[in-house]
Design an enzyme around this catalytic site. Structure first.
Site, PDB file in Angstrom:
ATOM      1  N   ASN A  13       0.827  -1.194   0.000  1.00  0.00           N
ATOM      2  CA  ASN A  13       0.000   0.000   0.000  1.00  0.00           C
ATOM      3  C   ASN A  13       0.874   1.261   0.000  1.00  0.00           C
ATOM      4  O   ASN A  13       1.508   1.584   0.997  1.00  0.00           O
ATOM      5  CB  ASN A  13      -0.912  -0.041   1.236  1.00  0.00           C
ATOM      6  CG  ASN A  13      -1.850   1.129   1.323  1.00  0.00           C
ATOM      7  OD1 ASN A  13      -1.540   2.237   0.906  1.00  0.00           O
ATOM      8  ND2 ASN A  13      -3.025   0.882   1.879  1.00  0.00           N
ATOM      9  N   ALA A  14       0.877   1.986  -1.119  1.00  0.00           N
ATOM     10  CA  ALA A  14       1.725   3.176  -1.257  1.00  0.00           C
ATOM     11  C   ALA A  14       1.347   4.261  -0.241  1.00  0.00           C
ATOM     12  O   ALA A  14       2.213   4.969   0.278  1.00  0.00           O
ATOM     13  CB  ALA A  14       1.619   3.736  -2.680  1.00  0.00           C
ATOM     14  N   ASP A  70      -0.144  -4.693  12.143  1.00  0.00           N
ATOM     15  CA  ASP A  70      -1.426  -5.368  12.012  1.00  0.00           C
ATOM     16  C   ASP A  70      -2.375  -4.644  12.940  1.00  0.00           C
ATOM     17  O   ASP A  70      -2.005  -4.273  14.059  1.00  0.00           O
ATOM     18  CB  ASP A  70      -1.333  -6.852  12.378  1.00  0.00           C
ATOM     19  CG  ASP A  70      -2.566  -7.614  11.905  1.00  0.00           C
ATOM     20  OD1 ASP A  70      -3.034  -7.339  10.772  1.00  0.00           O
ATOM     21  OD2 ASP A  70      -3.082  -8.467  12.647  1.00  0.00           O
ATOM     22  N   PHE A 149     -11.421   5.592   6.162  1.00  0.00           N
ATOM     23  CA  PHE A 149     -11.650   4.361   5.405  1.00  0.00           C
ATOM     24  C   PHE A 149     -12.078   3.285   6.391  1.00  0.00           C
ATOM     25  O   PHE A 149     -12.121   3.510   7.608  1.00  0.00           O
ATOM     26  CB  PHE A 149     -10.377   3.941   4.650  1.00  0.00           C
ATOM     27  CG  PHE A 149      -9.191   3.735   5.560  1.00  0.00           C
ATOM     28  CD1 PHE A 149      -8.931   2.487   6.124  1.00  0.00           C
ATOM     29  CD2 PHE A 149      -8.338   4.780   5.873  1.00  0.00           C
ATOM     30  CE1 PHE A 149      -7.848   2.295   6.977  1.00  0.00           C
ATOM     31  CE2 PHE A 149      -7.253   4.606   6.723  1.00  0.00           C
ATOM     32  CZ  PHE A 149      -7.019   3.356   7.274  1.00  0.00           C
TER      33      PHE A 149
END
Length: 194
Positions: A13-14, A70, A149
């Protein structure tokens, strides 16, 4: 002078690479994403287990220092679900929110928390340190806000009187689980000696 000239973030994920790089300058000169050819399955049964697994695997594969995180949403009334399965609770953010709200229908205890664990692995795959951040909140009955998000629109933070989705990225960073875990990693780097 950075303490590590270069490190790998165990993510494709950039956006996440950019966020971590922003937090970890000036301690890490360059933070690189995991090459697309390397996939790491999250097979551990805890946030710390998955973070360590990803960091260790990335470090050994790349022969470099590696960082992994995580994180997930832990809902008390659902015995900790979705937990480590937060990202796999549905195919899209909307489906994950819909499923969680369905499972919470009629439940009065709305207490929840976001948890993030970050692991730093040496090039041989051994773990140098893990850090953890937690943000306590409640699950709303309907989404609020346009930002963020994942579960952000239904995660109410009482201390801020807003959902994550109603906060600016900077505001969220200051109170979020990931922001706290990253801050603790920064503190570790202040006394770091590779």
């Amino acid at each position: 002078m950075p303490v590590l000239a270069q490190a790998i973030l165990a993510s494709h994920n950039a956006g996440k690479v950019k966020e971590f790089q922003g937090w970890l300058q000036p301690w890490i000169g360059e933070l690189l994403p995991l090459p697309a050819t390397i996939e790491i399955a999250e097979t551990a049964d805890s946030f710390v287990g998955n973070a360590c697994l990803k960091a260790a695997t990335a470090a050994k594969e790349m022969g470099a220092w590696a960082i992994a995180d995580d994180s997930g949403l832990v809902v008390h009334a659902l015995q900790g679900a979705p937990g480590i399965y937060s990202a796999r609770y549905g195919a899209t953010d909307a489906e994950r929110i819909e499923r969680l709200l369905r499972e919470m229908a009629g439940v009065s205890d709305r207490a929840a928390e976001f948890i993030c664990v970050i692991a730093l692995a040496r090039p041989d795959g051994t773990i140098a340190v893990t850090t953890e951040g937690r943000c306590a909140g409640e699950i709303l009955t309907a989404p609020r806000g346009q930002g963020g998000f994942g579960y952000d629109p239904i995660f109410w933070v009482p201390s801020q009187q807003r959902t994550f989705a109603e906060m600016s990225p900077t505001e969220k960073q200051q109170v979020s689980h990931r922001g706290q875990a990253l801050q603790r990693l920064r503190e570790y780097f202040q006394t770091f000696n590779p």
